[in-house]
Design a protein around this motif. Structure first.
Motif, PDB file in Angstrom:
ATOM      1  N   THR A   1       2.903  -1.222   6.864  1.00 37.03           N
ATOM      2  CA  THR A   1       1.831  -1.325   5.949  1.00 37.03           C
ATOM      3  C   THR A   1       1.838  -0.245   4.926  1.00 37.03           C
ATOM      4  OG1 THR A   1       0.479  -2.919   7.209  1.00 37.03           O
ATOM      5  CG2 THR A   1      -0.575  -1.688   5.125  1.00 37.03           C
ATOM      6  N   GLU A   2       1.989   0.948   5.677  1.00 39.54           N
ATOM      7  CA  GLU A   2       2.079   2.305   4.939  1.00 39.54           C
ATOM      8  C   GLU A   2       3.284   2.538   4.247  1.00 39.54           C
ATOM      9  OE1 GLU A   2       2.666   7.158   5.524  1.00 39.54           O
ATOM     10  OE2 GLU A   2       1.877   5.961   7.412  1.00 39.54           O
TER      11      GLU A   2
ATOM     12  N   GLU B   1       2.690   0.253   1.234  1.00 45.06           N
ATOM     13  CA  GLU B   1       1.922   0.547   0.097  1.00 45.06           C
ATOM     14  C   GLU B   1       2.375   1.848  -0.604  1.00 45.06           C
ATOM     15  OE1 GLU B   1      -1.651   1.293   2.642  1.00 45.06           O
ATOM     16  OE2 GLU B   1      -2.451  -0.630   2.480  1.00 45.06           O
ATOM     17  N   ARG B   2       3.058   3.000   0.018  1.00 40.97           N
ATOM     18  CA  ARG B   2       3.462   3.968  -0.490  1.00 40.97           C
ATOM     19  C   ARG B   2       4.761   3.715  -1.493  1.00 40.97           C
ATOM     20  NH1 ARG B   2       3.143   9.163   3.320  1.00 40.97           N
ATOM     21  NH2 ARG B   2       3.520  10.162   1.409  1.00 40.97           N
TER      22      ARG B   2
ATOM     23  N   GLN C   1       4.720   0.830  -3.314  1.00 36.11           N
ATOM     24  CA  GLN C   1       4.224   0.253  -4.568  1.00 36.11           C
ATOM     25  C   GLN C   1       3.432   1.546  -5.377  1.00 36.11           C
ATOM     26  OE1 GLN C   1       1.616  -2.308  -1.988  1.00 36.11           O
ATOM     27  NE2 GLN C   1       2.462  -4.075  -3.445  1.00 36.11           N
ATOM     28  N   LYS C   2       3.362   2.470  -4.781  1.00 33.57           N
ATOM     29  CA  LYS C   2       2.722   3.824  -5.639  1.00 33.57           C
ATOM     30  C   LYS C   2       3.625   4.616  -6.016  1.00 33.57           C
ATOM     31  CE  LYS C   2      -1.778   3.979  -2.544  1.00 33.57           C
ATOM     32  NZ  LYS C   2      -2.492   4.996  -1.662  1.00 33.57           N
TER      33      LYS C   2
ATOM     34  N   TRP D   1      11.552  -5.816  -0.815  1.00 37.15           N
ATOM     35  CA  TRP D   1      11.045  -4.654  -1.211  1.00 37.15           C
ATOM     36  C   TRP D   1      12.244  -3.578  -1.604  1.00 37.15           C
ATOM     37  CZ3 TRP D   1       5.989  -4.486  -2.543  1.00 37.15           C
ATOM     38  CH2 TRP D   1       5.081  -5.367  -2.170  1.00 37.15           C
TER      39      TRP D   1
END
Length: 354
Positions: A281-282, A285-286, A288-289, A317
């Motif tokens: 998950t991290e 999320e990172r 995507q950022k 991804w």
């Protein structure tokens, strides 16, 4: 043990073309074998023509899975010298794994003597070309014949050699990785930290399914399917804007030799390498950022393999535009240059053939 009996083959094989080696497809003319028996110790160390091993059908390796192995390499350097890369690391890891598997580990002198003598005998098999090497497979198995769940009182140690090229068909190009959300490779208290054959047997189903979908390897998660552990045959690193992260050794992750070397190199460059728990998950999320710059796997076989795409929860991804990252390129070039004798070995990693 100092005496190794050598029996040379009377029918040496033709060398395979260096541009068609692949990985693990060819074996050299000879192998090293030594035996251990409780109350007798190590005995009968030999270099023999490569061929079948005489094993009783009741041997514990067949019924109770007492087997582990190492993976390491020898290289022909630019000046013709033949060297090993960190062989003591592999012996130490084999000894630690043997204790967990209730097998007798070969002492360091037997391990090193068998290694040197076998490679000397079969040194013509070491390829010269870039991105090639002689892969070495030291193996330890339980050989006592019995039925009953207990450790074998007899052990066989053998070493095989195989000239190799690139591990992946992609060569050093970025690979596509499938995140496994159903199967488990290892669990806390199990064999995940040991290079046991059982670990690889448990990974085959997921790897086969991933390859059918077009992915080179599987990214394994922990029992909660969140914490990242390792990629099938590699440890894994994530390069973020403010830190470089690799999963901390937690008892279910293999302490890879290349992983260890990469961490040493990063520390020597004062780069922010961190060993800690990291979740899928991290990572997503990172990514995507825009904080995830690159990711790569590390292992003896591939050295460094950039990850260009990561499949998770039905989506691919893409990492770093699917391109090889700057850091992974530099690390790959540095390690392979040290192995080839094109850069000074400031870390003390190289052991010459004697």
């Amino acid at each position: 043990m100092s005496d190794i009996k050598t029996t040379l083959t009377t029918a040496p094989k033709a060398l395979p073309p260096s541009d068609q080696l692949g990985f693990g497809q060819y074996f050299t003319d000879h192998m090293f074998v030594a035996k251990y028996m409780e109350g007798k110790g190590w005995y009968d160390a030999q270099i023999l023509p490569y061929g079948p091993l005489p094993l009783d059908p009741g041997a514990s390796v067949f019924h109770y899975g007492q087997a582990l192995f190492e993976g390491m390499k020898a290289f022909r350097q630019a000046d013709g010298k033949i060297v090993f890369f960190r062989p003591e690391f592999n012996h130490d890891r084999m000894a630690q794994g043997a204790e967990r598997m209730c097998l007798e580990a070969p002492p360091l002198d037997l391990f090193m003597q068998g290694l040197h003598e076998l490679v000397k005998v079969d040194q013509r098999w070491i390829p010269h070309e870039p991105n090639t090497a002689l892969y070495i497979r030291p193996t330890l198995i339980g050989t006592e014949s019995f039925l009953g769940v207990r450790p074998s009182r007899e052990t066989m140690f053998f070493i095989l050699l195989s000239p190799v090229g690139s591990y992946y068909s992609e060569g050093t190009k970025p690979v596509k990785i499938w995140t496994e959300e159903k199967y488990l490779r290892a669990a806390p208290g199990g064999l995940g930290a040991v290079k046991a054959g059982a670990n690889y047997a448990s990974s085959l189903k997921a790897a086969l399914e991933a390859k059918k979908k077009g992915y080179a390897q599987v990214l394994w998660l922990d029992v909660e399917h969140q914490g990242i552990e390792e990629v099938g045959t590699m440890n894994v690193f994530f390069v973020f804007k403010n830190e470089i992260v690799t999963p901390a050794l937690n008892g279910s992750i293999l302490n890879g030799g290349t992983r260890d070397a990469i961490i040493e190199l990063l520390h020597s460059k004062n780069l922010p390498i961190v060993e800690r728990k990291i979740t899928i998950t991290e990572v997503v999320e990172r990514l995507q950022k825009g904080e995830l710059l690159e990711a790569f796997g590390t292992g003896t076989a591939a050295v460094i393999s950039p990850i260009g795409e990561l499949h998770y929860q039905g989506k691919d991804w893409v990492i770093n535009g699917g391109q090889t990252g700057e850091l992974s390129t530099k690390l790959y070039n540095e390690i392979t240059s040290i192995q080839r004798g094109q850069m000074p070995d400031t870390q003390g990693w190289i052991t010459p053939l004697v």
